[in-house]
Write a protein that holds these residues in place. Structure first.
Motif, PDB file in Angstrom:
ATOM      1  N   ILE A  13       0.838  -1.060  -0.121  1.00 38.53           N
ATOM      2  CA  ILE A  13      -0.112   0.157  -0.019  1.00 38.53           C
ATOM      3  C   ILE A  13       0.820   1.250  -0.083  1.00 38.53           C
ATOM      4  O   ILE A  13       0.641   2.038  -0.838  1.00 38.53           O
ATOM      5  CB  ILE A  13      -1.041  -0.008   1.301  1.00 38.53           C
ATOM      6  N   LEU A  14       1.781   1.399   0.779  1.00 40.23           N
ATOM      7  CA  LEU A  14       2.587   2.428   0.939  1.00 40.23           C
ATOM      8  C   LEU A  14       3.554   3.037   0.076  1.00 40.23           C
ATOM      9  O   LEU A  14       3.954   4.043  -0.535  1.00 40.23           O
ATOM     10  CB  LEU A  14       3.600   2.292   2.418  1.00 40.23           C
ATOM     11  N   LEU A  15       4.095   1.858  -0.900  1.00 40.95           N
ATOM     12  CA  LEU A  15       4.868   2.301  -2.015  1.00 40.95           C
ATOM     13  C   LEU A  15       4.144   2.861  -3.115  1.00 40.95           C
ATOM     14  O   LEU A  15       4.488   3.783  -3.632  1.00 40.95           O
ATOM     15  CB  LEU A  15       5.638   1.007  -2.654  1.00 40.95           C
ATOM     16  N   PRO A  16       2.940   2.216  -3.619  1.00 38.63           N
ATOM     17  CA  PRO A  16       2.387   3.207  -4.648  1.00 38.63           C
ATOM     18  C   PRO A  16       1.724   4.501  -3.915  1.00 38.63           C
ATOM     19  O   PRO A  16       1.756   5.412  -4.793  1.00 38.63           O
ATOM     20  CB  PRO A  16       1.047   2.163  -4.886  1.00 38.63           C
ATOM     21  N   LEU A  17       1.342   4.453  -2.713  1.00 36.46           N
ATOM     22  CA  LEU A  17       1.029   5.661  -2.271  1.00 36.46           C
ATOM     23  C   LEU A  17       1.927   6.908  -2.235  1.00 36.46           C
ATOM     24  O   LEU A  17       1.967   8.011  -2.551  1.00 36.46           O
ATOM     25  CB  LEU A  17       0.402   5.499  -0.722  1.00 36.46           C
ATOM     26  N   SER A  18       3.187   6.485  -1.823  1.00 33.87           N
ATOM     27  CA  SER A  18       4.277   7.105  -1.736  1.00 33.87           C
ATOM     28  C   SER A  18       4.868   7.706  -3.446  1.00 33.87           C
ATOM     29  O   SER A  18       5.038   8.967  -3.658  1.00 33.87           O
ATOM     30  CB  SER A  18       5.524   6.650  -1.252  1.00 33.87           C
ATOM     31  N   THR A  19       4.631   6.702  -4.270  1.00 35.04           N
ATOM     32  CA  THR A  19       4.982   7.024  -5.452  1.00 35.04           C
ATOM     33  C   THR A  19       3.953   7.982  -6.134  1.00 35.04           C
ATOM     34  O   THR A  19       4.391   9.182  -6.866  1.00 35.04           O
ATOM     35  CB  THR A  19       4.744   5.840  -6.573  1.00 35.04           C
ATOM     36  N   TRP A  20       2.613   7.903  -5.911  1.00 37.41           N
ATOM     37  CA  TRP A  20       1.542   9.099  -6.361  1.00 37.41           C
ATOM     38  C   TRP A  20       1.900  10.331  -5.556  1.00 37.41           C
ATOM     39  O   TRP A  20       1.747  11.358  -6.278  1.00 37.41           O
ATOM     40  CB  TRP A  20       0.201   8.335  -5.961  1.00 37.41           C
ATOM     41  N   LEU A  21       2.162  10.137  -4.180  1.00 33.00           N
ATOM     42  CA  LEU A  21       2.410  11.772  -3.639  1.00 33.00           C
ATOM     43  C   LEU A  21       3.659  12.370  -4.253  1.00 33.00           C
ATOM     44  O   LEU A  21       3.711  13.513  -3.879  1.00 33.00           O
ATOM     45  CB  LEU A  21       2.550  11.147  -2.178  1.00 33.00           C
ATOM     46  N   HIS A  22       4.514  11.483  -4.790  1.00 35.96           N
ATOM     47  CA  HIS A  22       5.736  12.187  -5.417  1.00 35.96           C
ATOM     48  C   HIS A  22       5.912  12.555  -6.989  1.00 35.96           C
ATOM     49  O   HIS A  22       6.643  12.721  -7.491  1.00 35.96           O
ATOM     50  CB  HIS A  22       6.882  11.248  -5.029  1.00 35.96           C
ATOM     51  N   TYR A  23       4.600  12.355  -7.434  1.00 41.96           N
ATOM     52  CA  TYR A  23       4.569  12.369  -8.825  1.00 41.96           C
ATOM     53  C   TYR A  23       4.432  14.057  -8.824  1.00 41.96           C
ATOM     54  O   TYR A  23       3.815  14.746  -8.245  1.00 41.96           O
ATOM     55  CB  TYR A  23       3.424  11.781  -9.463  1.00 41.96           C
ATOM     56  N   SER A  24       5.065  14.523  -9.862  1.00 42.10           N
ATOM     57  CA  SER A  24       5.224  16.067 -10.456  1.00 42.10           C
ATOM     58  C   SER A  24       5.150  15.850 -12.131  1.00 42.10           C
ATOM     59  O   SER A  24       5.609  15.004 -12.545  1.00 42.10           O
ATOM     60  CB  SER A  24       6.283  16.821  -9.583  1.00 42.10           C
ATOM     61  N   HIS A  25       4.963  17.170 -12.628  1.00 41.13           N
ATOM     62  CA  HIS A  25       5.189  17.291 -13.933  1.00 41.13           C
ATOM     63  C   HIS A  25       6.112  18.440 -14.144  1.00 41.13           C
ATOM     64  O   HIS A  25       5.693  19.591 -14.014  1.00 41.13           O
ATOM     65  CB  HIS A  25       3.694  17.601 -14.695  1.00 41.13           C
ATOM     66  N   ALA A  29       8.133  14.725 -14.211  1.00 41.68           N
ATOM     67  CA  ALA A  29       8.536  13.701 -13.175  1.00 41.68           C
ATOM     68  C   ALA A  29       9.873  14.045 -12.547  1.00 41.68           C
ATOM     69  O   ALA A  29      10.765  14.123 -13.004  1.00 41.68           O
ATOM     70  CB  ALA A  29       7.899  12.336 -13.552  1.00 41.68           C
ATOM     71  N   SER A  30       9.926  13.672 -11.338  1.00 40.14           N
ATOM     72  CA  SER A  30      11.335  13.677 -10.758  1.00 40.14           C
ATOM     73  C   SER A  30      11.888  12.465 -10.819  1.00 40.14           C
ATOM     74  O   SER A  30      11.139  11.215 -10.702  1.00 40.14           O
ATOM     75  CB  SER A  30      11.246  14.173  -9.015  1.00 40.14           C
ATOM     76  N   LEU A  31      13.003  12.333 -10.125  1.00 39.90           N
ATOM     77  CA  LEU A  31      13.823  11.068 -10.391  1.00 39.90           C
ATOM     78  C   LEU A  31      13.506  10.298  -9.229  1.00 39.90           C
ATOM     79  O   LEU A  31      13.473   9.150  -9.041  1.00 39.90           O
ATOM     80  CB  LEU A  31      15.576  11.494 -10.053  1.00 39.90           C
ATOM     81  N   GLN A  41      14.664  16.002  -4.901  1.00 42.89           N
ATOM     82  CA  GLN A  41      13.153  16.109  -5.342  1.00 42.89           C
ATOM     83  C   GLN A  41      12.850  16.608  -6.645  1.00 42.89           C
ATOM     84  O   GLN A  41      11.685  16.644  -7.421  1.00 42.89           O
ATOM     85  CB  GLN A  41      12.047  16.568  -4.336  1.00 42.89           C
ATOM     86  N   ASP A  42      14.245  17.596  -7.139  1.00 37.57           N
ATOM     87  CA  ASP A  42      13.899  18.221  -8.348  1.00 37.57           C
ATOM     88  C   ASP A  42      13.483  17.464  -9.362  1.00 37.57           C
ATOM     89  O   ASP A  42      13.638  16.229  -9.671  1.00 37.57           O
ATOM     90  CB  ASP A  42      15.344  18.815  -8.760  1.00 37.57           C
ATOM     91  N   ALA A  43      12.681  18.079 -10.457  1.00 33.80           N
ATOM     92  CA  ALA A  43      12.080  17.555 -11.507  1.00 33.80           C
ATOM     93  C   ALA A  43      13.010  17.368 -12.664  1.00 33.80           C
ATOM     94  O   ALA A  43      14.135  18.058 -12.654  1.00 33.80           O
ATOM     95  CB  ALA A  43      10.654  18.354 -12.148  1.00 33.80           C
TER      96      ALA A  43
END
Length: 168
Positions: A66-78, A80-82, A162-164
């Motif tokens: 549960i936490l890996l996809p949640l964290s992935t989604w929360l760290h999405y930006s446009h 996308a970051s590394l 966290q930079d894109a």
């Protein structure tokens, strides 16, 4: 600390817990069990497989799912970051290589062993062990390897900026 960073920390923690469990099992339990006679080996694996089904195990094993996809989604930006890509890779590796292998391989073997009556002939005990031990250990090695890869990816996500990623 943001919710996204708390989720990342929690994902790293649960991924590490499962990686540690599988690694420790590979380094100690499998070797010790392998030295037992057939009846002892099968009885021990039945007991271990029953005991592992507890809230602490589920918290980390399912929590990671549960936490890996949640964290992935929360760290999405446009764009996308590394960090996002590391988390996406960790999510895929854990979901397929750890969770998927466990559910498709180890769990059916555990269920078959659980229904096996140990009050039988030495010949039947030997046959059941042969059906269980090598396939289970092989699958355990696969899921351990992929869990370690997922952990490395999560740790990379924790330390990368966290930079894109900018298109050149």
């Amino acid at each position: 600390m943001t919710f996204a960073n708390i989720a990342l920390l929690a994902a790293a923690f649960t991924t590490a817990l499962i990686a540690g469990l599988f690694y420790a099992y590979s380094c100690s339990v499998n070797g010790a069990l392998g030295r037992l006679p057939d009846a002892g080996y099968l009885a021990a694996m039945q007991a271990i497989n029953r005991e592992i089904l507890n809230p602490l195990f589920y918290m980390s094993f399912m929590g990671t799912l549960i936490l890996l996809p949640l964290s992935t989604w929360l760290h999405y930006s446009h764009p996308a970051s590394l960090r996002f890509y590391f988390l996406l890779a960790a999510t895929l590796v854990y979901t397929v290589g750890t969770f998927g292998v466990t559910m498709a391989g180890n769990v059916p073997l555990n269920n078959a062993l659980d229904s096996f009556n140990l009050q039988t002939s030495a010949e039947e005990l030997n046959r059941q062990r042969a059906l269980f031990e090598k396939p289970w250990n092989k699958l355990h090695g696969i899921r351990t390897f992929f869990n370690a890869i997922a952990l490395i990816l999560v740790l990379l996500a924790c330390i990368v900026k966290q930079d894109a990623i900018k298109a050149e």
